[in-house]
Design a protein around this motif. Structure first.
Motif, mmCIF file in Angstrom:
data_model
loop_
_atom_site.group_PDB
_atom_site.id
_atom_site.type_symbol
_atom_site.label_atom_id
_atom_site.label_comp_id
_atom_site.label_asym_id
_atom_site.label_seq_id
_atom_site.Cartn_x
_atom_site.Cartn_y
_atom_site.Cartn_z
ATOM 1 N N GLU A 68 0.768 -1.238 -0.098
ATOM 2 C CA GLU A 68 -0.028 0.057 -0.186
ATOM 3 C C GLU A 68 1.004 1.154 0.054
ATOM 4 O OE1 GLU A 68 -3.758 1.524 2.923
ATOM 5 O OE2 GLU A 68 -3.103 -0.668 2.849
ATOM 6 N N GLY A 69 0.440 2.039 -0.922
ATOM 7 C CA GLY A 69 1.336 3.568 -0.965
ATOM 8 C C GLY A 69 2.386 3.245 -2.008
ATOM 9 N N LEU A 70 2.442 2.120 -2.701
ATOM 10 C CA LEU A 70 3.741 2.063 -3.753
ATOM 11 C C LEU A 70 3.027 2.668 -4.954
ATOM 12 C CD1 LEU A 70 6.310 0.972 -4.873
ATOM 13 C CD2 LEU A 70 5.129 -0.958 -5.646
ATOM 14 N N VAL A 71 3.851 3.845 -5.511
ATOM 15 C CA VAL A 71 3.339 4.622 -6.549
ATOM 16 C C VAL A 71 4.018 4.127 -8.070
ATOM 17 C CG1 VAL A 71 3.105 6.904 -7.560
ATOM 18 C CG2 VAL A 71 2.989 6.691 -5.105
ATOM 19 N N SER A 72 5.175 3.696 -7.810
ATOM 20 C CA SER A 72 6.009 3.480 -9.067
ATOM 21 C C SER A 72 7.124 2.498 -8.836
ATOM 22 C CB SER A 72 6.384 4.722 -9.903
ATOM 23 O OG SER A 72 7.204 5.353 -9.357
ATOM 24 N N THR A 73 7.842 2.035 -9.675
ATOM 25 C CA THR A 73 8.982 1.089 -9.621
ATOM 26 C C THR A 73 9.811 1.373 -11.008
ATOM 27 O OG1 THR A 73 8.033 -0.903 -10.778
ATOM 28 C CG2 THR A 73 7.975 -0.956 -8.411
ATOM 29 N N GLU A 74 10.968 1.516 -10.736
ATOM 30 C CA GLU A 74 11.975 1.894 -11.819
ATOM 31 C C GLU A 74 13.205 0.796 -11.857
ATOM 32 O OE1 GLU A 74 14.903 5.368 -13.162
ATOM 33 O OE2 GLU A 74 12.955 5.905 -12.093
ATOM 34 N N HIS A 75 13.435 0.097 -12.696
ATOM 35 C CA HIS A 75 14.425 -0.932 -12.754
ATOM 36 C C HIS A 75 15.806 0.107 -12.990
ATOM 37 C CE1 HIS A 75 17.138 -4.309 -13.829
ATOM 38 N NE2 HIS A 75 17.515 -3.335 -14.742
ATOM 39 N N ILE A 76 16.693 -0.134 -12.135
ATOM 40 C CA ILE A 76 18.024 0.495 -12.035
ATOM 41 C C ILE A 76 19.275 -0.250 -12.798
ATOM 42 C CG2 ILE A 76 19.971 1.849 -10.795
ATOM 43 C CD1 ILE A 76 17.663 2.294 -8.710
ATOM 44 N N SER A 77 19.481 -1.383 -12.325
ATOM 45 C CA SER A 77 20.381 -2.164 -12.903
ATOM 46 C C SER A 77 20.485 -3.718 -12.888
ATOM 47 C CB SER A 77 21.960 -1.714 -12.182
ATOM 48 O OG SER A 77 21.836 -2.041 -11.042
ATOM 49 N N GLY A 78 21.177 -4.398 -13.389
ATOM 50 C CA GLY A 78 21.162 -5.951 -13.057
ATOM 51 C C GLY A 78 19.970 -6.691 -14.150
ATOM 52 N N THR A 79 19.594 -8.072 -13.831
ATOM 53 C CA THR A 79 18.654 -8.461 -14.562
ATOM 54 C C THR A 79 17.412 -8.488 -13.673
ATOM 55 O OG1 THR A 79 20.035 -9.892 -15.557
ATOM 56 C CG2 THR A 79 17.670 -10.625 -15.488
ATOM 57 N N PRO A 80 16.195 -7.839 -13.727
ATOM 58 C CA PRO A 80 15.279 -7.522 -13.068
ATOM 59 C C PRO A 80 14.731 -8.922 -12.251
ATOM 60 C CG PRO A 80 14.613 -6.469 -15.048
ATOM 61 C CD PRO A 80 15.971 -7.282 -15.315
ATOM 62 N N GLY A 81 14.564 -8.834 -11.135
ATOM 63 C CA GLY A 81 14.093 -10.009 -10.271
ATOM 64 C C GLY A 81 15.278 -11.087 -9.683
ATOM 65 N N GLU A 82 16.584 -10.706 -10.344
ATOM 66 C CA GLU A 82 17.814 -11.524 -9.999
ATOM 67 C C GLU A 82 18.639 -11.097 -9.004
ATOM 68 O OE1 GLU A 82 17.895 -14.610 -11.382
ATOM 69 O OE2 GLU A 82 16.030 -14.546 -12.353
ATOM 70 N N PHE A 83 19.601 -11.801 -8.407
ATOM 71 C CA PHE A 83 20.509 -11.439 -7.403
ATOM 72 C C PHE A 83 21.281 -10.329 -8.244
ATOM 73 C CE2 PHE A 83 24.963 -11.559 -6.364
ATOM 74 C CZ PHE A 83 24.974 -11.254 -5.004
ATOM 75 N N GLY A 84 21.460 -9.203 -7.223
ATOM 76 C CA GLY A 84 22.100 -8.103 -7.782
ATOM 77 C C GLY A 84 21.223 -7.025 -7.898
ATOM 78 N N ALA A 85 20.065 -7.356 -8.551
ATOM 79 C CA ALA A 85 19.347 -6.243 -9.396
ATOM 80 C C ALA A 85 19.024 -5.183 -8.349
ATOM 81 C CB ALA A 85 17.937 -6.845 -10.181
ATOM 82 N N LYS A 86 18.908 -3.958 -8.910
ATOM 83 C CA LYS A 86 18.636 -2.695 -8.054
ATOM 84 C C LYS A 86 17.530 -2.078 -8.665
ATOM 85 C CE LYS A 86 23.079 -1.528 -6.600
ATOM 86 N NZ LYS A 86 23.014 -1.445 -5.171
ATOM 87 N N MET A 87 16.354 -1.724 -7.918
ATOM 88 C CA MET A 87 15.301 -1.009 -8.507
ATOM 89 C C MET A 87 14.826 -0.065 -7.619
ATOM 90 S SD MET A 87 11.560 -3.057 -8.893
ATOM 91 C CE MET A 87 11.516 -3.843 -7.501
ATOM 92 N N LYS A 88 14.309 1.074 -8.075
ATOM 93 C CA LYS A 88 13.981 2.218 -7.404
ATOM 94 C C LYS A 88 12.268 1.988 -6.851
ATOM 95 C CE LYS A 88 15.117 6.334 -8.566
ATOM 96 N NZ LYS A 88 15.011 7.600 -9.227
ATOM 97 N N LEU A 89 11.973 2.186 -5.819
ATOM 98 C CA LEU A 89 10.633 2.160 -5.448
ATOM 99 C C LEU A 89 9.977 3.411 -4.829
ATOM 100 C CD1 LEU A 89 11.125 -1.089 -3.275
ATOM 101 C CD2 LEU A 89 10.036 -1.047 -5.514
ATOM 102 N N ASN A 90 8.980 3.965 -5.405
ATOM 103 C CA ASN A 90 8.561 5.128 -4.871
ATOM 104 C C ASN A 90 7.220 5.096 -4.081
ATOM 105 O OD1 ASN A 90 10.479 7.285 -6.093
ATOM 106 N ND2 ASN A 90 9.984 6.284 -7.783
ATOM 107 N N TYR A 91 7.211 5.650 -2.713
ATOM 108 C CA TYR A 91 5.995 5.553 -2.169
ATOM 109 C C TYR A 91 5.268 6.877 -1.704
ATOM 110 C CZ TYR A 91 7.482 0.492 -1.155
ATOM 111 O OH TYR A 91 8.020 -0.753 -1.401
#
Length: 151
Positions: free
Chosen positions: A31-54
């Motif tokens: 709840e409150g999650l507005v957006s997600t943005e992939h930053i680096s790595g393979t999405p969902g895999e070890f080492g992947a980075k993602m920006k989460l905006n709430y």
């Protein structure tokens, strides 16, 4: 600060893992999650980075998630960094004897500023309450298909 929260989801571990392992599903239980943005790595895999905006009404927050272990259906670990705080989260999923799934979430919050240290000291229950809310929302989403985004 460290704490552990457990919840039982009345669905098989394979179904729980499939729902958990989906960026698209996050909005249904965080709840409150507005957006997600992939930053680096393979999405969902070890080492992947993602920006989460709430957006929590009077408070907006940006987190950077880094996946530190991905071993579905049994484990998913990540760190979440935001201004002044790091959350190290280790999630374990186990099948119960009756075919349900026990989710154990171990959390450690490490403040990096004095202000966040004070907040952690003064309001430790707020952190636990938020974790429990997300876990309960996920349980409801998996069991009943009810989205927190529509709440």
């Amino acid at each position: 600060m460290r704490y552990t929260i457990e919840i039982v989801i009345e669905k098989p571990i394979t179904e729980v893992a499939k729902k958990m392992d989906s960026i698209e599903n996050m909005k249904h239980w965080q709840e409150g999650l507005v957006s997600t943005e992939h930053i680096s790595g393979t999405p969902g895999e070890f080492g992947a980075k993602m920006k989460l905006n709430y957006d929590f009404g009077n408070r907006k927050m940006e987190l950077i998630e880094t996946i530190t272990k991905r071993n579905f259906p049994n484990e998913f670990h990540a760190t979440f960094n935001t201004k002044g705080m790091q959350n190290i989260q280790q999630n374990y999923f186990k099948s119960t004897d009756n075919g349900h799934t026990k989710w154990v979430s171990e959390n450690e919050f490490q403040p990096t500023t004095f202000a966040m240290s004070a907040m952690l000291f003064l309001m430790p229950r707020a952190f636990k309450k938020q974790t429990k809310k997300f876990m309960t929302n996920f349980k409801i989403f998996v069991e009943n298909g009810k989205s927190a985004a529509n709440a």
